[in-house]
Design an enzyme around this catalytic site. Structure first.
Site, PDB file in Angstrom:
ATOM      1  N   LYS A 246      -1.884  -1.721  -4.077  1.00  0.00           N
ATOM      2  CA  LYS A 246      -2.760  -0.554  -4.102  1.00  0.00           C
ATOM      3  C   LYS A 246      -1.932   0.724  -4.144  1.00  0.00           C
ATOM      4  O   LYS A 246      -1.035   0.852  -3.307  1.00  0.00           O
ATOM      5  CB  LYS A 246      -3.600  -0.598  -2.828  1.00  0.00           C
ATOM      6  CG  LYS A 246      -4.407   0.629  -2.561  1.00  0.00           C
ATOM      7  CD  LYS A 246      -5.103   0.483  -1.249  1.00  0.00           C
ATOM      8  CE  LYS A 246      -5.830   1.766  -0.964  1.00  0.00           C
ATOM      9  NZ  LYS A 246      -6.350   1.821   0.356  1.00  0.00           N
TER      10      LYS A 246
ATOM     11  N   LYS B 103       0.865  -1.173   0.000  1.00  0.00           N
ATOM     12  CA  LYS B 103       0.000   0.000   0.000  1.00  0.00           C
ATOM     13  C   LYS B 103       0.905   1.228   0.000  1.00  0.00           C
ATOM     14  O   LYS B 103       1.630   1.483   0.968  1.00  0.00           O
ATOM     15  CB  LYS B 103      -0.915   0.012   1.215  1.00  0.00           C
ATOM     16  CG  LYS B 103      -1.713   1.302   1.248  1.00  0.00           C
ATOM     17  CD  LYS B 103      -2.859   1.252   2.174  1.00  0.00           C
ATOM     18  CE  LYS B 103      -3.555   2.597   2.175  1.00  0.00           C
ATOM     19  NZ  LYS B 103      -4.638   2.648   3.128  1.00  0.00           N
TER      20      LYS B 103
HETATM   21  C1  PBG Z   1      -6.947   3.980   4.681  1.00  0.00           C
HETATM   22  C2  PBG Z   1      -7.485   3.695   3.316  1.00  0.00           C
HETATM   23  C3  PBG Z   1      -7.325   4.526   2.210  1.00  0.00           C
HETATM   24  C4  PBG Z   1      -7.959   3.888   1.142  1.00  0.00           C
HETATM   25  C5  PBG Z   1      -8.490   2.696   1.622  1.00  0.00           C
HETATM   26  N1  PBG Z   1      -8.174   2.574   2.976  1.00  0.00           N
HETATM   27  C6  PBG Z   1      -6.720   5.859   2.060  1.00  0.00           C
HETATM   28  C7  PBG Z   1      -5.534   6.228   2.827  1.00  0.00           C
HETATM   29  O1  PBG Z   1      -4.607   5.441   3.012  1.00  0.00           O
HETATM   30  O2  PBG Z   1      -5.521   7.379   3.251  1.00  0.00           O
HETATM   31  C8  PBG Z   1      -8.016   4.465  -0.240  1.00  0.00           C
HETATM   32  C9  PBG Z   1      -8.877   3.773  -1.233  1.00  0.00           C
HETATM   33  C10 PBG Z   1      -9.153   4.580  -2.447  1.00  0.00           C
HETATM   34  O3  PBG Z   1      -8.553   5.631  -2.708  1.00  0.00           O
HETATM   35  O4  PBG Z   1     -10.023   4.138  -3.211  1.00  0.00           O
HETATM   36  N2  PBG Z   1      -7.159   3.023   5.645  1.00  0.00           N
END
Ligand code: PBG
Length: 335
Positions: A258, A199
């Site tokens: 991601k 991530k």
């Molecule tokens: C945070 C989280 C995020 C997303 C899913 N879970 C954003 C972040 O890390 O600030 C983003 C998903 C998306 O942009 O579609 N737990």
């Protein structure tokens, strides 16, 4: 092997629809898709301006959407709660309260018995005033060990309410082990863990943060305004493999990459170097970007989104999360 022209002509097998079908290496199916859905504790659904066609669902609309998803052949949904400001605090304590809308939604959906996988997000950002994924230390950094203890409790509460797959998106160290250990202690050994492993600290999450009202990072000038001290740096791929090894060792069942499209090399690396199932997340920014392109070039957004998802599959992902899952499932059925 060199196949020299003119004996070899690549265009021969590209000529007809049927010959292209015969030589097709990867196909996208509705059952490769996971629909991320937002749910809030309000009687009406509400559109999200930065995400065309996406809503914060009321519980009743969520139930209808899930039924529709099941009918379209979608395999699972990933639930994200939108928490009202009055329930947010510095430690995200509402995450552990049974009355929060995520737990309420799970309990309801579980009773509907749709045979649709229920994936839940483990992280504190929807529940904290500063929008970080964990509890902060005095110096403003997320306190890793305090946070993972809470995440393990959050995961158990979700499992108890009916989650099939727990998906920690917080990126703290050791959280997979903490969650697996606690789930097993409570006899939830059949509940899977989908680890957000690669991530990235990406700029493509903007619309999602709008959607769940996670605007604390910008608003709160006393805290660190990005997530770079726990999410991966976009420059790094070896580190992503290192994190995968660690997550699998700790008990992750599946790995997530991601965002999706800008990180196809990471999907491929995971595919080649691990044996775990790989999921890719077409995040909110990718979704909105493709919709904007479709609008500006007068194209069908489904064609753009379909292509992007197919590329993730080609790179080695088994399943993709996309806000367009319903549209793409219908698009595939119409082809
Ligand atoms: C945070 C989280 C995020 C997303 C899913 N879970 C954003 C972040 O890390 O600030 C983003 C998903 C998306 O942009 O579609 N737990």
């Amino acid at each position: 092997m060199l196949r020299p022209f003119p004996a070899f002509r690549s265009r021969r097998m590209r000529k007809y629809t049927w010959s292209r079908t015969l030589t097709c290496e990867h196909r996208l199916h509705a059952n490769n898709l996971i629909l991320p859905v937002f749910v809030h504790d309000h009687p009406n659904s509400q559109p999200i301006p930065s995400m065309p066609g996406v809503q914060r669902h009321s519980l009743e609309d969520l139930r209808r959407t899930c039924e529709q998803a099941k009918k379209c052949g979608i395999a699972a949904i990933a639930l994200f709660p939108v928490i009202d400001t009055q329930h947010k605090d510095a430690t995200g304590s509402f995450a552990l309260k049974e009355e929060n809308i995520l737990i309420q939604a799970l309990q309801t959906l579980q009773k509907d018995k749709l045979e649709l996988g229920l994936i839940t997000d483990v992280a504190l950002d929807p529940y904290t005033t500063h929008s970080h994924d964990g509890i902060l230390q005095e110096d403003g950094f997320v306190d890793n060990d305090k946070t993972i203890a809470v995440l393990a409790q959050q995961a158990c509460l979700q499992a108890q309410a009916g989650a099939d797959i727990i998906a920690p998106s917080d990126m703290q160290d050791g959280r997979i082990k903490a969650i697996r250990t606690r789930l097993d202690q409570k006899n939830f050994y059949e509940v899977s863990i989908l680890a957000y492993t690669a991530k990235y600290a990406s700029n493509f999450y903007g619309p999602f943060r709008d959607a769940i009202g996670a605007d604390g990072l910008q608003k709160n000038h006393t805290c660190i305004q990005d997530k770079k001290h726990y999410q991966l740096a976009p420059s790094n791929s070896r580190e992503a493999l290192d994190t995968a090894t660690q997550n699998l060792y700790e008990g992750a069942d599946c790995l997530m990459v991601k965002p999706g499209l800008p990180y196809l090399d990471i999907i491929q690396t995971y595919h080649q170097q691990t044996q775990a199932p790989i999921f890719a997340y077409q995040v909110s920014g990718e979704y909105s970007m493709l919709h904007l392109l479709a609008k500006h070039t007068k194209q069908d957004p489904n064609k753009l989104i379909h292509e992007a998802l197919l590329c993730m599959k080609r790179a080695g992902a088994q399943s993709m999360l996309t806000y367009a899952a319903l549209d793409i499932a219908k698009y595939l059925a119409s082809q």
